[in-house]
Design a protein around this motif. Sequence first.
Motif, PDB file in Angstrom:
ATOM      1  N   THR A 167      30.926 -43.469-125.832  1.00  0.00           N
ATOM      2  CA  THR A 167      29.877 -43.974-124.940  1.00  0.00           C
ATOM      3  C   THR A 167      28.521 -43.391-125.294  1.00  0.00           C
ATOM      4  OG1 THR A 167      31.450 -44.289-123.126  1.00  0.00           O
ATOM      5  CG2 THR A 167      29.122 -44.146-122.553  1.00  0.00           C
ATOM      6  N   THR A 183      18.825 -53.319-121.855  1.00  0.00           N
ATOM      7  CA  THR A 183      18.980 -53.619-120.438  1.00  0.00           C
ATOM      8  C   THR A 183      17.759 -53.196-119.631  1.00  0.00           C
ATOM      9  OG1 THR A 183      21.377 -53.334-120.630  1.00  0.00           O
ATOM     10  CG2 THR A 183      20.446 -53.270-118.415  1.00  0.00           C
ATOM     11  N   ARG A 222      32.373 -54.326-117.672  1.00  0.00           N
ATOM     12  CA  ARG A 222      32.018 -53.704-116.400  1.00  0.00           C
ATOM     13  C   ARG A 222      30.613 -53.153-116.356  1.00  0.00           C
ATOM     14  NH1 ARG A 222      36.287 -52.976-113.092  1.00  0.00           N
ATOM     15  NH2 ARG A 222      34.577 -52.836-111.584  1.00  0.00           N
ATOM     16  N   GLY A 223      29.935 -53.092-117.470  1.00  0.00           N
ATOM     17  CA  GLY A 223      28.548 -52.668-117.462  1.00  0.00           C
ATOM     18  C   GLY A 223      28.350 -51.182-117.694  1.00  0.00           C
ATOM     19  N   LEU A 224      27.083 -50.770-117.618  1.00  0.00           N
ATOM     20  CA  LEU A 224      26.691 -49.419-118.011  1.00  0.00           C
ATOM     21  C   LEU A 224      27.098 -48.373-116.979  1.00  0.00           C
ATOM     22  CD1 LEU A 224      25.165 -47.999-120.321  1.00  0.00           C
ATOM     23  CD2 LEU A 224      23.073 -48.260-118.994  1.00  0.00           C
ATOM     24  N   ARG A 225      26.956 -48.676-115.688  1.00  0.00           N
ATOM     25  CA  ARG A 225      27.213 -47.662-114.666  1.00  0.00           C
ATOM     26  C   ARG A 225      28.676 -47.207-114.673  1.00  0.00           C
ATOM     27  NH1 ARG A 225      25.704 -45.294-109.933  1.00  0.00           N
ATOM     28  NH2 ARG A 225      27.343 -45.038-108.374  1.00  0.00           N
ATOM     29  N   ILE A 226      29.608 -48.132-114.662  1.00  0.00           N
ATOM     30  CA  ILE A 226      31.021 -47.767-114.627  1.00  0.00           C
ATOM     31  C   ILE A 226      31.398 -46.980-115.874  1.00  0.00           C
ATOM     32  CG2 ILE A 226      33.371 -48.666-114.583  1.00  0.00           C
ATOM     33  CD1 ILE A 226      31.884 -48.939-111.962  1.00  0.00           C
ATOM     34  N   THR A 227      30.893 -47.409-117.024  1.00  0.00           N
ATOM     35  CA  THR A 227      31.227 -46.724-118.270  1.00  0.00           C
ATOM     36  C   THR A 227      30.667 -45.313-118.294  1.00  0.00           C
ATOM     37  OG1 THR A 227      31.131 -48.878-119.370  1.00  0.00           O
ATOM     38  CG2 THR A 227      31.174 -46.931-120.772  1.00  0.00           C
ATOM     39  N   LEU A 268      32.360 -51.350-121.494  1.00  0.00           N
ATOM     40  CA  LEU A 268      30.914 -51.517-121.440  1.00  0.00           C
ATOM     41  C   LEU A 268      30.538 -52.986-121.401  1.00  0.00           C
ATOM     42  CD1 LEU A 268      28.135 -50.071-121.594  1.00  0.00           C
ATOM     43  CD2 LEU A 268      28.284 -50.284-124.081  1.00  0.00           C
ATOM     44  N   PRO A 276      23.405 -50.221-112.624  1.00  0.00           N
ATOM     45  CA  PRO A 276      23.902 -50.869-113.842  1.00  0.00           C
ATOM     46  C   PRO A 276      22.841 -51.661-114.580  1.00  0.00           C
ATOM     47  CG  PRO A 276      24.644 -52.043-111.898  1.00  0.00           C
ATOM     48  CD  PRO A 276      23.994 -50.794-111.407  1.00  0.00           C
ATOM     49  N   ARG A 277      21.849 -52.170-113.829  1.00  0.00           N
ATOM     50  CA  ARG A 277      20.794 -52.985-114.447  1.00  0.00           C
ATOM     51  C   ARG A 277      19.612 -53.036-113.501  1.00  0.00           C
ATOM     52  NH1 ARG A 277      24.738 -56.194-112.590  1.00  0.00           N
ATOM     53  NH2 ARG A 277      25.797 -56.104-114.599  1.00  0.00           N
ATOM     54  N   THR A 326      24.390 -38.852-111.634  1.00  0.00           N
ATOM     55  CA  THR A 326      24.772 -40.194-112.075  1.00  0.00           C
ATOM     56  C   THR A 326      25.483 -40.955-110.960  1.00  0.00           C
ATOM     57  OG1 THR A 326      25.023 -39.345-114.326  1.00  0.00           O
ATOM     58  CG2 THR A 326      26.002 -41.484-113.849  1.00  0.00           C
TER      59      THR A 326
END
Length: 477
Positions: A160, A171, A113-118, A110, A251-252, A245
């Motif tokens: 997560t 974010t 790599r950020g929110l989307r990948i996680t 997290l 991601p942001r 998703t």
Amino acid sequence: MGSRWSSEEERQPLLGPGIGPGLGAAWRSREAAAALPAAAAGPGRVYGRRWLVLLLFSLLAFVQGLVWNTWGPIQNSARQAYGFSSWDIALLVLWGPIGFLPCFAFMWLLDKRGLRITVLLTSFLMVLGTGLRCIPISDLMLKRRLIHGGQMLNGLAGPTVMNAAPFLSTTWFSADERATATAIASMLSYLGGACAFLVGPLVVPAPNGTSPLLTTESSRAHIKDRIEAVLYAEFGVVCLIFSATLAYFPPRPPLPPSVAAASQRLSYRRSFCRLLSNFRFLMIALAYAIPLGVFAGWSGVLDLILTPAHVSQVDAGWIGFWSIVGGCVVGIAMARFADFIRGMLKLILLLLFSGATLSSTWFTLTCLNSITHLPLTTVTLYASCILLGVFLNSSVPIFFELFVETVYPVPEGITCGVVTFLSNIFMGVLLFFLTFYHTELSWFNWCLPGSCLLSLLLILCFRESYDRLYLDVVVSV
């Protein structure tokens, strides 16, 4: 703002020079981190799509809690359909806490790599887990192993959905919406676990044919078909959420909603060093982990605790359901209040834990009615247990926000991951002792008011600071 309790290193400058002499002097440090260029231009911008992102994440958390608690409410039916033993049923529930063992890896993902990948990885694990449980196999031994594997993969999604809520709110949401967004995202997992108490018993008939919907046919084959219908339905919902998703979960936002969202955070290694060396954080982390861990373990064996009081399994399930639902509603309401009246997180926690201490003491003394002569009725048990659940469950999002404010600029996922890991440790230790001392459970009940009182004292001695909120307010002004 609690500046006397914050070291000079903790108040490092997150914005470049030129924001203002007062702010620069307050946060002067050699470890200054330059903010993003957009941060200095204004208070930030929010986008309507933030509610879609929150909805997708909340649905994912809801279904994760629902899948985790699939087997507890229908354990008698599952025993007959698949030959589960008592150890199997216990392990199916324990895959949730076990899934938190690699939570530091998810925190690293997290952070890097950020929110989307996680979130994509988390939802994919849930797709695999729910899919394994649906594989049609006649061999019951292999089927049980597939079900255990599916529950384990779903448990790996727990870090997560439990820890990323403050990261998502920072974010995507402005300073006056963050607590509300954190409450919604963090409470939906609890609500999913509560709804499993309704979904399972309503769809799956009991072995003795006492299901409210199906009272005539309750053979092993029919029970197995109804359980598989629940498993297929959960698999379908998880696939829909994963597809949504995958199609849209940025991601942001294009522009950060606040200065805090645009500011640079500490590295993964330095974040752990900061957390472990911050006495105020350790104090408030214990105030969260001890009572919430004890309460989670206590709730897991609520049926066993209420059996000496002649409370049926159905009534115990309803008590657990309403305590979670009430906690979700009150938690979101308290978070919304915290957004309107900023800087009141400590006061809210003091009120909640005062109520939790009184409620847990009331319940414990009621169970000792042979000594205290307090009335032991269904009403008193319902009231004390539900109030206890409401006070403790609703404190979770308030704690999360206070954690982030206390240790900012440590990343939100790392902060909340550490405290939830501690909470699972305390729950595991308590359940470990329960395996040795399970004949008389009054000591277990006394752990509740003791942990709530300890937490209340820790919160009372805690000096709050709102470094993240202060940054947003000062720069916005």
